[in-house]
Write a protein that holds these residues in place. Sequence first.
Motif, PDB file in Angstrom:
ATOM      1  N   MET A 283       0.844  -1.196   0.000  1.00 51.21           N
ATOM      2  CA  MET A 283       0.000   0.000   0.000  1.00 51.21           C
ATOM      3  C   MET A 283       0.878   1.245   0.000  1.00 51.21           C
ATOM      4  O   MET A 283       1.978   1.252   0.556  1.00 51.21           O
ATOM      5  N   VAL A 284       0.378   2.280  -0.639  1.00 48.26           N
ATOM      6  CA  VAL A 284       1.044   3.581  -0.630  1.00 48.26           C
ATOM      7  C   VAL A 284       0.468   4.378   0.530  1.00 48.26           C
ATOM      8  O   VAL A 284      -0.751   4.545   0.634  1.00 48.26           O
ATOM      9  N   THR A 285       1.322   4.864   1.400  1.00 49.92           N
ATOM     10  CA  THR A 285       0.868   5.567   2.600  1.00 49.92           C
ATOM     11  C   THR A 285       1.033   7.073   2.429  1.00 49.92           C
ATOM     12  O   THR A 285       1.957   7.536   1.747  1.00 49.92           O
ATOM     13  N   PHE A 286       0.137   7.804   3.058  1.00 50.30           N
ATOM     14  CA  PHE A 286       0.167   9.270   2.982  1.00 50.30           C
ATOM     15  C   PHE A 286      -0.554   9.826   4.198  1.00 50.30           C
ATOM     16  O   PHE A 286      -1.133   9.078   5.004  1.00 50.30           O
ATOM     17  N   SER A 287      -0.547  11.132   4.345  1.00 50.22           N
ATOM     18  CA  SER A 287      -1.172  11.758   5.508  1.00 50.22           C
ATOM     19  C   SER A 287      -2.217  12.777   5.088  1.00 50.22           C
ATOM     20  O   SER A 287      -2.090  13.444   4.063  1.00 50.22           O
ATOM     21  N   LEU A 288      -3.247  12.860   5.902  1.00 53.73           N
ATOM     22  CA  LEU A 288      -4.291  13.880   5.798  1.00 53.73           C
ATOM     23  C   LEU A 288      -4.552  14.374   7.210  1.00 53.73           C
ATOM     24  O   LEU A 288      -4.898  13.577   8.092  1.00 53.73           O
ATOM     25  N   ALA A 289      -4.386  15.672   7.433  1.00 48.64           N
ATOM     26  CA  ALA A 289      -4.629  16.254   8.756  1.00 48.64           C
ATOM     27  C   ALA A 289      -3.888  15.483   9.843  1.00 48.64           C
ATOM     28  O   ALA A 289      -4.453  15.156  10.884  1.00 48.64           O
ATOM     29  N   ASP A 290      -2.618  15.156   9.582  1.00 47.74           N
ATOM     30  CA  ASP A 290      -1.731  14.500  10.546  1.00 47.74           C
ATOM     31  C   ASP A 290      -2.170  13.078  10.912  1.00 47.74           C
ATOM     32  O   ASP A 290      -1.759  12.546  11.939  1.00 47.74           O
ATOM     33  N   LYS A 291      -2.996  12.459  10.093  1.00 48.57           N
ATOM     34  CA  LYS A 291      -3.361  11.058  10.294  1.00 48.57           C
ATOM     35  C   LYS A 291      -2.842  10.239   9.131  1.00 48.57           C
ATOM     36  O   LYS A 291      -2.737  10.726   7.997  1.00 48.57           O
ATOM     37  N   ASP A 292      -2.500   8.982   9.416  1.00 49.33           N
ATOM     38  CA  ASP A 292      -1.910   8.103   8.412  1.00 49.33           C
ATOM     39  C   ASP A 292      -2.986   7.349   7.648  1.00 49.33           C
ATOM     40  O   ASP A 292      -3.851   6.689   8.243  1.00 49.33           O
ATOM     41  N   TYR A 293      -2.909   7.429   6.331  1.00 50.00           N
ATOM     42  CA  TYR A 293      -3.838   6.739   5.447  1.00 50.00           C
ATOM     43  C   TYR A 293      -3.049   5.933   4.425  1.00 50.00           C
ATOM     44  O   TYR A 293      -1.829   6.107   4.268  1.00 50.00           O
ATOM     45  N   ALA A 294      -3.752   5.075   3.715  1.00 52.85           N
ATOM     46  CA  ALA A 294      -3.098   4.270   2.692  1.00 52.85           C
ATOM     47  C   ALA A 294      -4.122   3.827   1.659  1.00 52.85           C
ATOM     48  O   ALA A 294      -5.329   3.795   1.925  1.00 52.85           O
ATOM     49  N   ILE A 295      -3.624   3.503   0.456  1.00 50.92           N
ATOM     50  CA  ILE A 295      -4.456   2.895  -0.581  1.00 50.92           C
ATOM     51  C   ILE A 295      -3.660   1.774  -1.240  1.00 50.92           C
ATOM     52  O   ILE A 295      -2.426   1.753  -1.194  1.00 50.92           O
ATOM     53  N   ASP A 296      -4.359   0.858  -1.826  1.00 47.54           N
ATOM     54  CA  ASP A 296      -3.755  -0.283  -2.508  1.00 47.54           C
ATOM     55  C   ASP A 296      -2.805   0.220  -3.596  1.00 47.54           C
ATOM     56  O   ASP A 296      -3.182   1.042  -4.440  1.00 47.54           O
ATOM     57  N   ILE A 297      -1.574  -0.282  -3.583  1.00 44.69           N
ATOM     58  CA  ILE A 297      -0.583   0.169  -4.563  1.00 44.69           C
ATOM     59  C   ILE A 297      -1.004  -0.166  -5.994  1.00 44.69           C
ATOM     60  O   ILE A 297      -0.590   0.507  -6.943  1.00 44.69           O
ATOM     61  N   MET A 298      -1.842  -1.178  -6.151  1.00 46.15           N
ATOM     62  CA  MET A 298      -2.294  -1.558  -7.493  1.00 46.15           C
ATOM     63  C   MET A 298      -3.175  -0.495  -8.129  1.00 46.15           C
ATOM     64  O   MET A 298      -3.397  -0.511  -9.333  1.00 46.15           O
ATOM     65  N   LYS A 299      -3.700   0.403  -7.298  1.00 44.19           N
ATOM     66  CA  LYS A 299      -4.532   1.484  -7.825  1.00 44.19           C
ATOM     67  C   LYS A 299      -3.711   2.716  -8.203  1.00 44.19           C
ATOM     68  O   LYS A 299      -4.225   3.634  -8.839  1.00 44.19           O
ATOM     69  N   VAL A 300      -2.449   2.748  -7.760  1.00 45.37           N
ATOM     70  CA  VAL A 300      -1.621   3.932  -7.951  1.00 45.37           C
ATOM     71  C   VAL A 300      -0.796   3.790  -9.231  1.00 45.37           C
ATOM     72  O   VAL A 300      -0.017   2.843  -9.383  1.00 45.37           O
TER      73      VAL A 300
ATOM     74  N   VAL B 177       5.983   3.271   0.498  1.00 47.80           N
ATOM     75  CA  VAL B 177       5.277   2.023   0.191  1.00 47.80           C
ATOM     76  C   VAL B 177       5.521   1.059   1.343  1.00 47.80           C
ATOM     77  O   VAL B 177       6.656   0.851   1.772  1.00 47.80           O
ATOM     78  N   VAL B 178       4.441   0.491   1.859  1.00 49.59           N
ATOM     79  CA  VAL B 178       4.522  -0.425   2.993  1.00 49.59           C
ATOM     80  C   VAL B 178       3.960  -1.780   2.577  1.00 49.59           C
ATOM     81  O   VAL B 178       2.864  -1.857   2.016  1.00 49.59           O
ATOM     82  N   GLY B 179       4.732  -2.835   2.846  1.00 53.60           N
ATOM     83  CA  GLY B 179       4.267  -4.180   2.561  1.00 53.60           C
ATOM     84  C   GLY B 179       3.724  -4.846   3.817  1.00 53.60           C
ATOM     85  O   GLY B 179       4.339  -4.755   4.889  1.00 53.60           O
ATOM     86  N   ILE B 180       2.593  -5.496   3.708  1.00 54.65           N
ATOM     87  CA  ILE B 180       1.963  -6.136   4.863  1.00 54.65           C
ATOM     88  C   ILE B 180       1.395  -7.483   4.441  1.00 54.65           C
ATOM     89  O   ILE B 180       1.355  -7.815   3.250  1.00 54.65           O
ATOM     90  N   GLN B 181       0.938  -8.212   5.427  1.00 50.34           N
ATOM     91  CA  GLN B 181       0.186  -9.435   5.164  1.00 50.34           C
ATOM     92  C   GLN B 181      -1.293  -9.069   5.138  1.00 50.34           C
ATOM     93  O   GLN B 181      -1.803  -8.451   6.069  1.00 50.34           O
ATOM     94  N   LYS B 182      -1.964  -9.417   4.059  1.00 49.50           N
ATOM     95  CA  LYS B 182      -3.338  -8.978   3.882  1.00 49.50           C
ATOM     96  C   LYS B 182      -4.250  -9.431   5.017  1.00 49.50           C
ATOM     97  O   LYS B 182      -5.212  -8.747   5.373  1.00 49.50           O
ATOM     98  N   SER B 183      -3.927 -10.568   5.592  1.00 48.50           N
ATOM     99  CA  SER B 183      -4.773 -11.093   6.666  1.00 48.50           C
ATOM    100  C   SER B 183      -4.710 -10.241   7.928  1.00 48.50           C
ATOM    101  O   SER B 183      -5.535 -10.397   8.827  1.00 48.50           O
ATOM    102  N   THR B 184      -3.726  -9.327   8.015  1.00 50.06           N
ATOM    103  CA  THR B 184      -3.614  -8.466   9.199  1.00 50.06           C
ATOM    104  C   THR B 184      -4.519  -7.240   9.120  1.00 50.06           C
ATOM    105  O   THR B 184      -4.614  -6.480  10.073  1.00 50.06           O
ATOM    106  N   ILE B 185      -5.163  -7.036   7.968  1.00 52.99           N
ATOM    107  CA  ILE B 185      -6.074  -5.892   7.829  1.00 52.99           C
ATOM    108  C   ILE B 185      -7.331  -6.149   8.653  1.00 52.99           C
ATOM    109  O   ILE B 185      -7.993  -7.180   8.487  1.00 52.99           O
ATOM    110  N   GLN B 186      -7.633  -5.228   9.534  1.00 47.82           N
ATOM    111  CA  GLN B 186      -8.796  -5.360  10.402  1.00 47.82           C
ATOM    112  C   GLN B 186      -9.970  -4.547   9.858  1.00 47.82           C
ATOM    113  O   GLN B 186      -9.771  -3.557   9.151  1.00 47.82           O
TER     114      GLN B 186
END
Length: 476
Positions: free
Chosen positions: A42-59, A133-142
Amino acid sequence: MEQGNTEGLQQSAGANQTDTAQLTTEQLNASKEQLSVIDYKMVTFSLADKDYAIDIMKVKEIAKAGHFTYVPNTMPFVLGVYNLRGEIIPIIDLRLFFNIDVPEQNPNALENVLIVTIEERTFGIVVDAIDKVVGIQKSTIQPPHPLFGDINIAYIYGVVESNNRLYILLDIDRIFGDRPEEDDKETPKMDVRPVSHAVNAPQETAPAATEVASKTEEAPAPEKEKPSRKDDINFKFVCESLKSFRKFNVSSVNDKWVEKRFDEWEQEKGAGKTQLQNETETDMFIKPFYSRCTSTWWTKEYADAVFKALPENSAKQISVWNPGCGKGYEAYSLACLLKKRYPNARIRIYGHDIDLLSVSNAPLINLPANVASDWYSPYTTKTVNGETTFDKSIKDMILFEYHDCVNTNALPVVDIIFARDIVSFLPVESQNKLITDFGEKIKGNGIVLLGDNESLAGRGSWTENNTGSVVTFSKQ
């Protein structure tokens, strides 16, 4: 003695080297195992000092860009268009889309832009800062948690922790793609929106249903003695005729009014003579349904009633959605009223209708003399031909668009939804979709105003507010 110690040290050193070698091998194996389970980036970014991300496949790519070409009559969150190596793409400020305050910036400054592709369409999305860019295990997404109240939970795919940072993973397809089909059942789904946006409903009664409600509260016994009208074959015939002749669909939005009107109709026509034979009889049956000042200019009395029902709002920008705006009488009346109620706010009204001729002619509307001299007069001006029309400040508030309200509406979150007498004329499944859209589009302190004889009571958890003769609905 010294020689023995030396041999012992050498043996010990050899053992340590063996242990070290084994430890290094274990660490490498663990590292390889960890790498092998990274199945989501996922590609990570910030909005109003909070951490967000979107699927890298969309970027598609990351860019620094500015000097966007402004496009008139677009949504507030659309900054303009940008030439990306010959491809003209819209630039959307994700902060404005989510109603996040944007600090003032130098107009020549470059913005942080994520170029994304959704359903073969390319957008530029402006964010505060792009991280990595942050790599994770998909099963860890809550699943998304109600605590994340800054953004409508419908737009959140999930949350995930990585390197002691908690990322809110956005559902970019949900935000910018076509909204997936909702469950068309009459019974709404469980509400999973944030607590601040959730809805719960102590129920009062809309003005048109007051008599029915008071009879229910004061004398519940008669209801048990007579069968529900919904099981009455004559009532069913009337409901089918309303649908067939005038596309009026009976649902929980209007069923109280329809049952009350059927009782009146039966008294007028006599038992067994209630069937609606043609469009003329259908129009007679349905005539009392329409709200005050429908398809005409508002009287001062009605304008004053709506004015009192408008909530306190100190926001600098107030957005209003007016589906079913028709020829513009309602949208212009709203504009004048909102300018009076919120004099320091920048107001934007989105007037939508499927009548292309009406929405095309609405910006050219003139006022008859008797209307121009009424409560509208402070907001009018004279044309070169001596006719009376609305001044520029009022006309600039309204964006008239040809749009079917049951389709995807790429609107920002809004403060007010003014949708009188249109929900009942949609198929039941479309009613469900539109009401779901209301819940997603309205701010936590916003209000929905339906027709005088329509209600959201029983449709999800909405709070019903009665201010004089005007009923509004809000999320609790």
